[in-house]
Write an enzyme that holds these catalytic residues in place. Structure first.
Site, PDB file in Angstrom:
ATOM      1  N   ALA A 155      32.187   1.431   2.650  1.00  0.00           N
ATOM      2  CA  ALA A 155      32.130   2.316   1.586  1.00  0.00           C
ATOM      3  C   ALA A 155      33.518   2.435   0.434  1.00  0.00           C
ATOM      4  O   ALA A 155      33.996   2.670  -0.272  1.00  0.00           O
ATOM      5  CB  ALA A 155      32.039   4.383   2.214  1.00  0.00           C
ATOM      6  N   TYR A 156      34.941   2.439   1.172  1.00  0.00           N
ATOM      7  CA  TYR A 156      36.411   2.567   1.047  1.00  0.00           C
ATOM      8  C   TYR A 156      36.146   1.530  -0.283  1.00  0.00           C
ATOM      9  O   TYR A 156      36.556   1.373  -1.688  1.00  0.00           O
ATOM     10  CB  TYR A 156      37.382   2.214   1.572  1.00  0.00           C
ATOM     11  CG  TYR A 156      38.455   2.409   1.387  1.00  0.00           C
ATOM     12  CD1 TYR A 156      39.002   3.537   0.620  1.00  0.00           C
ATOM     13  CD2 TYR A 156      39.369   1.185   0.761  1.00  0.00           C
ATOM     14  CE1 TYR A 156      40.476   3.786  -0.139  1.00  0.00           C
ATOM     15  CE2 TYR A 156      40.535   1.237   0.620  1.00  0.00           C
ATOM     16  CZ  TYR A 156      41.675   2.737  -0.189  1.00  0.00           C
ATOM     17  OH  TYR A 156      42.354   2.295  -1.042  1.00  0.00           O
ATOM     18  N   ALA A 157      35.659  -0.230   0.445  1.00  0.00           N
ATOM     19  CA  ALA A 157      36.140  -1.336  -0.213  1.00  0.00           C
ATOM     20  C   ALA A 157      34.921  -1.253  -1.130  1.00  0.00           C
ATOM     21  O   ALA A 157      35.177  -1.943  -2.251  1.00  0.00           O
ATOM     22  CB  ALA A 157      35.262  -2.514   0.499  1.00  0.00           C
TER      23      ALA A 157
END
Length: 232
Positions: A155-157
């Protein structure tokens, strides 16, 4: 080269980590600052640190940059105090680590909203002001995880990949209006999100240097190595 002395710089996520160090670096260069974050006590500490060392103006504002109403309030407060906005640094970010198969939907939405939607909101609010000025500079912070990926960082990427794509689109839309837009990968740093890597204080001067560089319109991520190569 366009210098930042006397310019007005907005920095999100400025209470700690790269945001804090970037605020200090801009203050050292003579810029006036609008620093924002969710923890007002931390912002006050940064303000005190800056004003004790540098003769610049600092406006700390408690704001959640993923909130449309907070973003509007923040930008209007900045404009009311300084009558201009020259540089926008979209630095604020959150992180939760989950393998995809275990990730709750609310964690995905939390990271996308706080990391990517916040950049959309901040740019949308600042660009009309920069258009009126016929000048402005926006720097969006990304991560090497966009290209490399890592277990638990999906999700962060993805949120950072969204920032990169958005940056390139805004670059194409706004270059004719005198607005320079960059996306910058600061590399791995010791922050609230990681306990390994470089000290953010060593990275922050490169953000200031980037704010003095006109965009060439080339759609790519600026890396630390670009500055090192330029010095060689």
């Amino acid at each position: 080269m366009e210098h930042v002395k006397g310019k007005v710089v907005i920095i999100s996520g400025a209470g700690s980590g790269l945001g804090k160090e970037t605020a200090l670096a801009f203050a050292k260069a003579g810029a006036n600052l609008v620093i924002c974050g969710r923890n007002y006590a931390k912002l006050e500490q940064v303000e005190s640190l800056i004003t004790s060392q540098y003769n610049v103006a600092v406006l700390p504002i408690r704001a959640d940059v993923s909130s449309e109403s907070d973003v509007k309030m923040l930008v209007q407060a900045a404009l009311a105090k300084f009558q201009k906005i020259n540089v926008l640094i979209n630095n604020a970010a959150v992180f939760q680590q989950y393998p995809l198969i275990d990730s709750p939907l609310d964690s995905w939405e939390y990271q996308i909203h706080n990391n990517a939607t916040s950049v959309f909101l901040m740019m949308r609010e600042c660009i009309p002001i920069m258009r009126n000025q016929k000048s402005g500079h926006i720097i969006n912070i990304t991560s090497g995880l966009v290209r490399e990926g890592a277990a638990g960082f999906g999700a962060y990427a993805a949120s950072k990949a969204a920032i990169e794509a958005l940056t390139y689109s805004v670059q194409d839309e706004e270059h004719k209006n005198g607005i320079h837009v960059h996306v910058f990968n600061p590399g791995v740093m010791k922050t609230n999100l990681a306990n390994i890597g470089d000290d953010p204080a060593n990275v922050a001067p490169y953000v200031v240097a980037l704010a003095e560089v006109h965009s060439t319109g080339e759609r790519r991520v600026i890396q630390l190595e670009d500055f090192q190569l330029a010095r060689d």
